[in-house]
Design a protein around this motif. Structure first.
Motif, PDB file in Angstrom:
ATOM      1  N   LEU A 192       0.838  -1.205   0.000  1.00 43.66           N
ATOM      2  CA  LEU A 192       0.000   0.000   0.000  1.00 43.66           C
ATOM      3  C   LEU A 192       0.873   1.255   0.000  1.00 43.66           C
ATOM      4  CD1 LEU A 192      -2.755   1.375   0.210  1.00 43.66           C
ATOM      5  CD2 LEU A 192      -2.625   1.116   2.695  1.00 43.66           C
ATOM      6  N   MET A 246       2.432   1.746  -3.338  1.00 42.49           N
ATOM      7  CA  MET A 246       1.468   2.185  -4.351  1.00 42.49           C
ATOM      8  C   MET A 246       1.093   3.643  -4.171  1.00 42.49           C
ATOM      9  SD  MET A 246      -1.275  -0.577  -5.436  1.00 42.49           S
ATOM     10  CE  MET A 246      -0.807  -2.032  -6.383  1.00 42.49           C
ATOM     11  N   LEU A 247       0.864   4.040  -2.905  1.00 42.02           N
ATOM     12  CA  LEU A 247       0.450   5.429  -2.653  1.00 42.02           C
ATOM     13  C   LEU A 247       1.532   6.415  -3.079  1.00 42.02           C
ATOM     14  CD1 LEU A 247      -1.351   5.224   0.821  1.00 42.02           C
ATOM     15  CD2 LEU A 247      -2.384   5.512  -1.417  1.00 42.02           C
ATOM     16  N   HIS A 248       2.785   5.962  -3.072  1.00 45.63           N
ATOM     17  CA  HIS A 248       3.880   6.859  -3.448  1.00 45.63           C
ATOM     18  C   HIS A 248       4.449   6.523  -4.825  1.00 45.63           C
ATOM     19  CE1 HIS A 248       3.851   8.769   0.428  1.00 45.63           C
ATOM     20  NE2 HIS A 248       3.776   7.584   0.975  1.00 45.63           N
ATOM     21  N   PHE A 249       3.809   5.597  -5.510  1.00 41.00           N
ATOM     22  CA  PHE A 249       4.257   5.208  -6.848  1.00 41.00           C
ATOM     23  C   PHE A 249       5.752   4.895  -6.871  1.00 41.00           C
ATOM     24  CE2 PHE A 249       0.509   7.804  -7.198  1.00 41.00           C
ATOM     25  CZ  PHE A 249      -0.302   7.065  -8.049  1.00 41.00           C
ATOM     26  N   ASP A 299       7.956   2.854  -8.078  1.00 42.57           N
ATOM     27  CA  ASP A 299       7.980   1.837  -9.132  1.00 42.57           C
ATOM     28  C   ASP A 299       9.032   0.757  -8.889  1.00 42.57           C
ATOM     29  OD1 ASP A 299       5.982   3.198 -10.411  1.00 42.57           O
ATOM     30  OD2 ASP A 299       7.396   4.437 -11.542  1.00 42.57           O
ATOM     31  N   THR A 337       6.979   4.736   9.121  1.00 39.17           N
ATOM     32  CA  THR A 337       5.680   4.977   8.478  1.00 39.17           C
ATOM     33  C   THR A 337       4.965   3.677   8.119  1.00 39.17           C
ATOM     34  OG1 THR A 337       6.800   5.189   6.358  1.00 39.17           O
ATOM     35  CG2 THR A 337       6.341   7.224   7.539  1.00 39.17           C
ATOM     36  N   TYR A 378       0.579   2.369   7.248  1.00 40.30           N
ATOM     37  CA  TYR A 378      -0.034   1.709   6.090  1.00 40.30           C
ATOM     38  C   TYR A 378      -0.668   0.386   6.512  1.00 40.30           C
ATOM     39  CZ  TYR A 378       2.639   5.235   3.667  1.00 40.30           C
ATOM     40  OH  TYR A 378       3.144   6.440   3.265  1.00 40.30           O
ATOM     41  N   PHE A 409      -6.016  -8.009  -2.113  1.00 35.14           N
ATOM     42  CA  PHE A 409      -5.136  -6.953  -2.614  1.00 35.14           C
ATOM     43  C   PHE A 409      -3.732  -7.505  -2.862  1.00 35.14           C
ATOM     44  CE2 PHE A 409      -2.331  -3.287  -1.061  1.00 35.14           C
ATOM     45  CZ  PHE A 409      -2.262  -2.683  -2.306  1.00 35.14           C
ATOM     46  N   PHE A 465      -2.093  -8.702  -6.475  1.00 38.96           N
ATOM     47  CA  PHE A 465      -0.864  -8.020  -6.908  1.00 38.96           C
ATOM     48  C   PHE A 465       0.167  -9.050  -7.379  1.00 38.96           C
ATOM     49  CE2 PHE A 465       3.464  -6.754  -5.561  1.00 38.96           C
ATOM     50  CZ  PHE A 465       3.676  -5.693  -6.431  1.00 38.96           C
TER      51      PHE A 465
END
Lengths: 314, 314
Positions: free
Chosen positions: B172, B175-178, B180, B234, B238, B256, B260
């Protein structure tokens, strides 16, 4: 929200609003400048509309729709309001009253329609006849009539009050479920096409907290309460999770949604190459559009109920 | 968790554990079958290891590491434990005691190392000298020594206790911060390469609640408490958001993460084409590996401190 001695980030006067995601504090006047700046940026960046052009505003009577109307009006757009009375219990009257009060305040026309009169059926019946989730049916119907009435009133653009929290919550839900098609189409503008008005979300860069503060600063005549039929909707869960993360790590929501947009191509024009609905002429890939199918099924369901009633009588 | 009259989904006897995400209830025995089934599925599906092969287990002493050790041992893998004493205050002694108790119970060897003795510095000093986030430095160091000691003991695979909540929370956040690159590398197996042991996460299909129930059912000698230095991390945010969503909509987290994985290719072998660290021989793209660079900087920092101390004396 207020903190004695808190200074406005912009003018250094006493501040009234604090936004941790932007690390900013504003007085009422500077909030207004910030707010309109974000709306202007959204309109320009995502090519929502030409400056000052005519726009229909979908006005539910909640803070978001009143705020978008107020901001677009102040920015010189030629606006009219469109209120759809969905007939959802005691929620209906104050919503309509709020929309009317806002129209009076801005001196702009408000077009009011009753869903039941337009469709010939109560929303409850359409839901029951089609045995589908309430929010899904209601959403389809709302979008259908907003589009149709916008075009019938001679507008080609309709603005809604969707803000950052709505969009980020929806994005989170779509990502968690890998809804590729929804992800491809999630964008703050849906382009116009034959039979389709352009749908725009000018508040997409502003958080719910910012919209709430704006509504408070302008003392907008907001209708309180929430939809009595929203129970079971999942979107609020994603929004709440997103807001919680943003509370813990300010800026998370803003960066998430805007970075998503930054990395993405605008979606292809909706319903490109679509045919026209045999009943109403709206663009559709089927014989009939979804709204007409839902209504036809409601009609048949009522007919069957009526016949069963008569059979019992006999 | 218990509910009088609740029946086991598998054997219909009295159940003790309830898992809404699977809509399942288990007694202790059937939980064990379910648990080992999920571990076996993860090992097979993601090609973690050949049946019964030797495996080093990274044992912190928390419930996750004890559970993975217990399950792999019961499933016939030839295991040994590896405990790294990180010297993090009062957290250290009960963690080591838990790892020792588990080793005794399984009759398997436990290799214990002190980070300070291995590295020549306390973790606190490495963090201070490098002015970096605690968890990031500690994580780098832990991975480095787990890998190195696994290989030195003649194993080619090291298993960790990471479970579904860890992996879904991390996903999560990525993904929220992309992120990659992190997304491309997130996978329950990191393949072996010259100088690198294979890292596997056999609990990746089991939620934290399931691991907790398993630890309870087996009365594992779990060390309580959490890392005193995790403040500011952090990842727990999440995880908490993810758990909250899963509470509201059971199955969300499981679907989820596994969806993925289903949609993804396993990542390319790590550090393919890498050179060897000039100091320790570990694979790296630089002159020296990250761990050796962190330690060299700590050395220099201490030297500077010492010189400053002497200058003041003079």
């Amino acid at each position: 929200m207020t903190n004695p001695g808190m200074k406005c980030t912009r003018c250094r006067g006493p501040a009234r609003h604090r936004f941790p995601s932007h690390n900013a504090r504003f007085c009422d006047e500077c909030l207004d400048v910030f707010f309109r700046g974000q709306v202007a940026k959204a309109i320009k960046k995502y090519r929502m509309a030409p400056p000052g052009g005519p726009m229909m505003i979908a006005v539910s009577g909640g803070k978001d729709s009143l705020a978008v109307w107020r901001a677009l009006h102040d920015m010189g757009y030629e606006t009219a309001g469109l209120h759809l009375d969905l007939g959802l219990g005691e929620f209906a009257a104050p919503s309509l009253a709020a929309a009317r009060a806002m129209a009076r305040r801005l001196g702009r026309p408000l077009h009011v329609y009753s869903f039941q009169e337009l469709a010939g059926h109560a929303m409850e019946d359409v839901v029951r006849a089609n045995r589908r989730n309430f929010c899904s049916v209601c959403g389809t119907m709302k979008r259908y009539w907003l589009n149709r009435l916008t075009l019938e009133h001679g507008f080609d653009t309709v603005a809604t009050g969707h803000q950052l929290d709505d969009e980020a919550g929806r994005l989170l839900g779509n990502m968690l479920h890998f809804h590729d098609q929804y992800l491809a189409n999630q964008w703050p503008v849906l382009e116009a096409a034959p039979g389709l008005a352009r749908k725009i979300k000018p508040l997409c860069r502003l958080s719910e907290a910012e919209v709430r503060a704006y509504a408070k600063a302008h003392d907008l005549p907001v209708a309180q309460g929430k939809c009595p039929r929203s129970k079971g909707a999942t979107l609020p869960y994603y929004q709440e999770a997103m807001q919680w993360l943003d509370d813990k790590m300010p800026g998370t929501m803003h960066n998430f949604y805007l970075e998503f947009l930054r990395r993405k191509q605008p979606p292809a024009p909706p319903l490109a190459g679509a045919a026209r609905c045999a009943s109403c002429g709206a663009p559709t890939f089927g014989q009939e559009c979804t709204a007409c199918r839902l209504l036809a099924k409601t009609e048949a369901w009522k007919q069957a109920l009526w016949e069963r009633g008569h059979a019992t009588d006999a």
